[in-house]
Scaffold this motif. Sequence first.
Motif, short mmCIF file in Angstrom:
data_model
loop_
_atom_site.label_atom_id
_atom_site.label_comp_id
_atom_site.label_asym_id
_atom_site.label_seq_id
_atom_site.Cartn_x
_atom_site.Cartn_y
_atom_site.Cartn_z
N LYS A 157 10.59 3.43 10.27
CA LYS A 157 9.50 2.55 9.79
C LYS A 157 8.42 3.39 9.11
N GLU A 158 8.14 4.54 9.67
CA GLU A 158 7.12 5.41 9.08
C GLU A 158 7.53 5.86 7.68
N MET A 159 8.81 6.20 7.52
CA MET A 159 9.28 6.60 6.20
C MET A 159 9.13 5.48 5.19
N ILE A 160 9.47 4.26 5.61
CA ILE A 160 9.32 3.12 4.71
C ILE A 160 7.86 2.87 4.39
N ALA A 161 7.00 2.97 5.41
CA ALA A 161 5.56 2.77 5.20
C ALA A 161 5.00 3.82 4.24
N PHE A 162 5.36 5.09 4.44
CA PHE A 162 4.89 6.14 3.54
C PHE A 162 5.41 5.90 2.13
N GLY A 163 6.69 5.50 2.04
CA GLY A 163 7.27 5.26 0.73
C GLY A 163 6.59 4.14 -0.01
N LEU A 164 6.35 3.03 0.68
CA LEU A 164 5.72 1.88 0.03
C LEU A 164 4.29 2.20 -0.40
N MET A 165 3.55 2.93 0.45
CA MET A 165 2.17 3.21 0.08
C MET A 165 2.10 4.20 -1.10
N ASN A 166 3.12 5.05 -1.26
CA ASN A 166 3.13 5.96 -2.42
C ASN A 166 3.63 5.26 -3.67
N ILE A 167 4.56 4.31 -3.51
CA ILE A 167 4.99 3.52 -4.69
C ILE A 167 3.81 2.70 -5.21
N VAL A 168 3.16 1.96 -4.31
CA VAL A 168 2.00 1.17 -4.72
C VAL A 168 0.88 2.09 -5.21
N GLY A 169 0.73 3.23 -4.54
CA GLY A 169 -0.29 4.19 -4.96
C GLY A 169 -0.08 4.69 -6.37
N SER A 170 1.19 4.93 -6.73
CA SER A 170 1.47 5.42 -8.10
C SER A 170 1.14 4.36 -9.15
N PHE A 171 1.12 3.08 -8.73
CA PHE A 171 0.76 2.00 -9.65
C PHE A 171 -0.75 1.81 -9.74
N THR A 172 -1.50 2.42 -8.81
CA THR A 172 -2.95 2.17 -8.72
C THR A 172 -3.74 3.48 -8.73
N SER A 173 -3.32 4.42 -9.55
CA SER A 173 -4.08 5.66 -9.80
C SER A 173 -4.26 6.53 -8.55
N CYS A 174 -3.25 6.59 -7.68
CA CYS A 174 -3.29 7.45 -6.50
C CYS A 174 -2.21 8.52 -6.62
N TYR A 175 -2.36 9.59 -5.87
CA TYR A 175 -1.27 10.56 -5.78
C TYR A 175 -0.82 10.68 -4.33
N VAL A 176 0.18 11.50 -4.06
CA VAL A 176 0.91 11.49 -2.79
C VAL A 176 -0.02 11.51 -1.58
N THR A 177 0.19 10.54 -0.69
CA THR A 177 -0.56 10.47 0.56
C THR A 177 0.38 10.51 1.76
N THR A 178 -0.15 10.93 2.88
CA THR A 178 0.62 11.00 4.12
C THR A 178 -0.36 10.84 5.28
N GLY A 179 -0.02 11.39 6.45
CA GLY A 179 -0.91 11.31 7.59
C GLY A 179 -1.49 12.68 7.92
#
Length: 612
Positions: free
Chosen positions: A319-341
């Motif tokens: 679940k964490e991998m999916i959550a990280f993946g989704l937030m980086n996909i959406v992030g790449s669409f909204t002027s963000c770069y790689v995020t994690t914990g």
Amino acid sequence: MVGGSPGNPLGHNVNFAEPRKFRERLTHDLKETFFPDDPFRAFKDKHPKRRVLKGLKYFVPVFEWLPRYNFSLFRFDLLAGVTIASLAIPQGISYANLTRVPSVVGLYSSFVPPFIYAIFGSSKTLAVGTVAACSLLIAQTIGQTVSPIENPALYLSLVYTATFIAGIVQTALGVLRLGILVDFLSHSTITGFMGGTAIWSWESAVVGIIFLIFLQFTRHLKTKKPKLFWVAAMAPLVTIIVGGLFAYFAHAEKYGIQIVGPLKRGINPPSIKELNFDKRYIATALRAGVISAILALAEGISIGRSFAVIKNEPLDGNKEMIAFGLMNIVGSFTSCYVTTGPFSRTAVNYNAGCKTQMSNVVMAAIMMLTLLLLAPVFSYTPMVALSAIIMSAMFGLIEYEKAYHLFKVDKFDFVICMVAFFGVTFIDMDIGLGLSVFLAIIRTLLYAARPASCKLGNIPDTNLYRDVEQYPVASGTSGILILQLGSPVFFSNSSYVRERVMRWIRDEEESNREKQGDSMEHLILDLGGVTAIDMTGIEAFFELKRLLGMKGIKISLVNPRIDVLEKLMTSKFIDSIGKESVYLSIDDAVQACRFRLNGPKFNGHENGEALL
């Protein structure tokens, strides 16, 4: 079921049921490989509507905790969210400069991704944001192809593209439940890599020494007095505010002191059109995206698990991998770069008393207000203050105590750590990381190709059998050699296993001759640790039986696991040694072998005629 016999007076109960069908075995193996946590157990025997509800709660964790949310929980999450926001603002600006992207992008990266994580993340403690290691990796990898100074627009588009690729990789790993791949990035590799990346910013320490001393003092204070964690948490924000006030009132830019520069008001602009898949640059974006994806997963999930253990809460890695993946996909669409914990934010979040993922929502809301109202205030932040914050974070990445601990506990792990450290520092980030991972894989292959085995002896006055090297008081049984195999037996190690067993036998025979003891007549193999066997391994067992037969030594097996026993039965190996030679326990096997040693002798056959 097998009962007692002249060769087996104790009447053991080994289950020789018909081997399972191929489909049943395959289904079981696939389930154990990809679904070891049995995620669908909550869906069993439920009404279809209940299954849909359960499924929604399982795959989207916000539906699990939000309906039970209340104001008493919110009080804690509000304080925690405000606290981590105070850390996120200076970190966001600092790490954006480290990544060589506009400072405001760092603030963007602490606004949208936390909302996504609060919906799909399973950790109640993890606080989302950018990290120094991934920031440096992206800057180093993309900076080798495109200059952030000469072509900032192209550079930024490749950063967004790398973030999108990282999100796709992370989501795919989670959906396909391939988190095992992340495990190849060992703890020693991460320690060395993060330490090596820290060396790249030594030039930042030339200025901002006062800020750096202040920040390091607060870190030291937090270590000595954990209750004062909030001092260290607020220190970066204090540094930014004090530095900004100084720069504003002293007109620092007139004296050559660089400042961040204009920061526009407004929330994240869309960046989906800026993703760049040009064949000239896609290789660079892929390399940066894949490596940062794996590094972010390894760091974020390990930190999440650490705090989950402290709070005695479950954490689903997939679940964490999916959550990280989704937030980086959406992030790449909204002027963000790689995020994690990040560890720093997560530790602050935990110490501030967070109760649920709502603390990330509070942080994101504060970041939104900052972007809408306060962004220009931070435009006066001196670069020296950011350098001090970055350097303080860099010092945190160089974990001297962990490296020393690796040296004391495991020299090979220490070598892996040092290869990553010096490779990243003096050669190249990709090469250093690659060499370290390669060494870790080689070590794993060596363990698989040269599995451990040991000779067992009886602990006096018990029916326990343990390694005679570890327990010198354990004694052997005359005429019987007991060996324990501790790993799967397959094509890469079957020859070694056979030769190692024969060496144990030669050593035992030499020892018996020196002591003028009885000759060896029985070999007992404890297979409890043999989790799997392939056809090459089975052939090695047949060859071992043939070699021992030439010496007059009989093989007995103890506690073969179901997968191993089924294959030994199907291949007729069990028939060749006799079902009466398979036992539930070592003690059963020893007693049966003693009965044969002390009983009437037969002419090479257990059921033959006695010699007259």
